[in-house]
Design a protein around this motif. Sequence first.
Motif, PDB file in Angstrom:
ATOM      1  N   ILE A 225      -0.578   1.402   3.669  1.00  0.00           N
ATOM      2  CA  ILE A 225      -1.122   0.496   2.662  1.00  0.00           C
ATOM      3  C   ILE A 225       0.060   0.021   1.831  1.00  0.00           C
ATOM      4  N   ALA A 226       0.504  -1.208   2.128  1.00  0.00           N
ATOM      5  CA  ALA A 226       1.707  -1.760   1.494  1.00  0.00           C
ATOM      6  C   ALA A 226       1.313  -2.587   0.280  1.00  0.00           C
ATOM      7  N   THR A 227       1.908  -2.280  -0.839  1.00  0.00           N
ATOM      8  CA  THR A 227       1.568  -2.956  -2.078  1.00  0.00           C
ATOM      9  C   THR A 227       2.844  -3.331  -2.825  1.00  0.00           C
ATOM     10  N   ASP A 228       2.710  -3.618  -4.129  1.00  0.00           N
ATOM     11  CA  ASP A 228       3.887  -4.051  -4.889  1.00  0.00           C
ATOM     12  C   ASP A 228       4.456  -2.954  -5.779  1.00  0.00           C
ATOM     13  N   VAL A 229       4.037  -1.712  -5.556  1.00  0.00           N
ATOM     14  CA  VAL A 229       4.618  -0.566  -6.262  1.00  0.00           C
ATOM     15  C   VAL A 229       5.078   0.463  -5.237  1.00  0.00           C
ATOM     16  N   ALA A 230       5.976   1.340  -5.639  1.00  0.00           N
ATOM     17  CA  ALA A 230       6.629   2.240  -4.688  1.00  0.00           C
ATOM     18  C   ALA A 230       5.765   3.415  -4.253  1.00  0.00           C
TER      19      ALA A 230
END
Length: 314
Positions: A225-230
Amino acid sequence: MRVVVALGGNALLRRDQSPTAENQLANIRSAAAQLARVAENHDLVLTHGNGPQVGLLALQAAAYIDVDAYPLDVLGAQTDGMIGYLLEQELANLLPATRAITTLITRVEVDAQDPAFGHPSKPIGPTYTKAESKRVAAAKGWSMAVDGRAFRRVVASPQPRRVLGIQAIRWLLERGALVIAAGGGGIPVARNGEGQDLHGVEAVIDKDLCSSLLARELHADVLVIATDVAAVYLDWGQPTQRALGQVTPHDLSGHDFAAGSMGPKVEAAQAFALATGRRAVIGSLEQIEEMLAGSAGTQVCAAIADAISQNPDL
């Protein structure tokens, strides 16, 4: 290894960006560079969010008063084609010409009686100030809610029950294709009663919950699940903020995460890990290779050490 990657809508169009075609293409090119390296070594199914995009289409449709605005299921299908086309083209520019890349418009069945229809929670479209959100809500009859430091429109987000057309996705994967499917959580369709025909419904399915269901049905080895936080953070935005590394589904159950953002991602990761005994990973797209290797992001698995050690290709 079979990998399902769920790209967040905000990973393709950042919260602080104007939703222009140029900004979206630049972000998709950056995403494609990361994804192409994964596709070189693994079977890849790619899903994506559509919150910013479907909300923009709704605004554009509402501005033309001579024709009633198209419903959200139709707008969702439009975003599937738009985002899928851009992803497909940029990936094709990076991968060998012999690698087939296919975008599928994917319907997903939901329950017409899902209580989510009475409690809108899925943020879509651009962000507004508090004053702007009140004006827009009054003018268009939309529900608005806090999203970070701003406000966004929220719509119904029913639970996905069944991915329609799963046979086609399996067929393509067996023949080595990179498949882009279930964009925006899929196009929501439902039945009014037993045996009734399917019809589109006014909703946006959460893409992470749908991706989790799709990954289970495809027997994926890893759900990313790729998002904009690490990573997943506890005490987000507070001085005590801290990232979670390797955790079990049970570890996550004792914490509350925002319903419109990290909450569905955590729920999706838990569901995949519990149902399969395999890993789900939540983190930044820029670290996708490290996430697959187990060294970045929040790694969610009932027995994370065993899951990584038993897969030497990770």
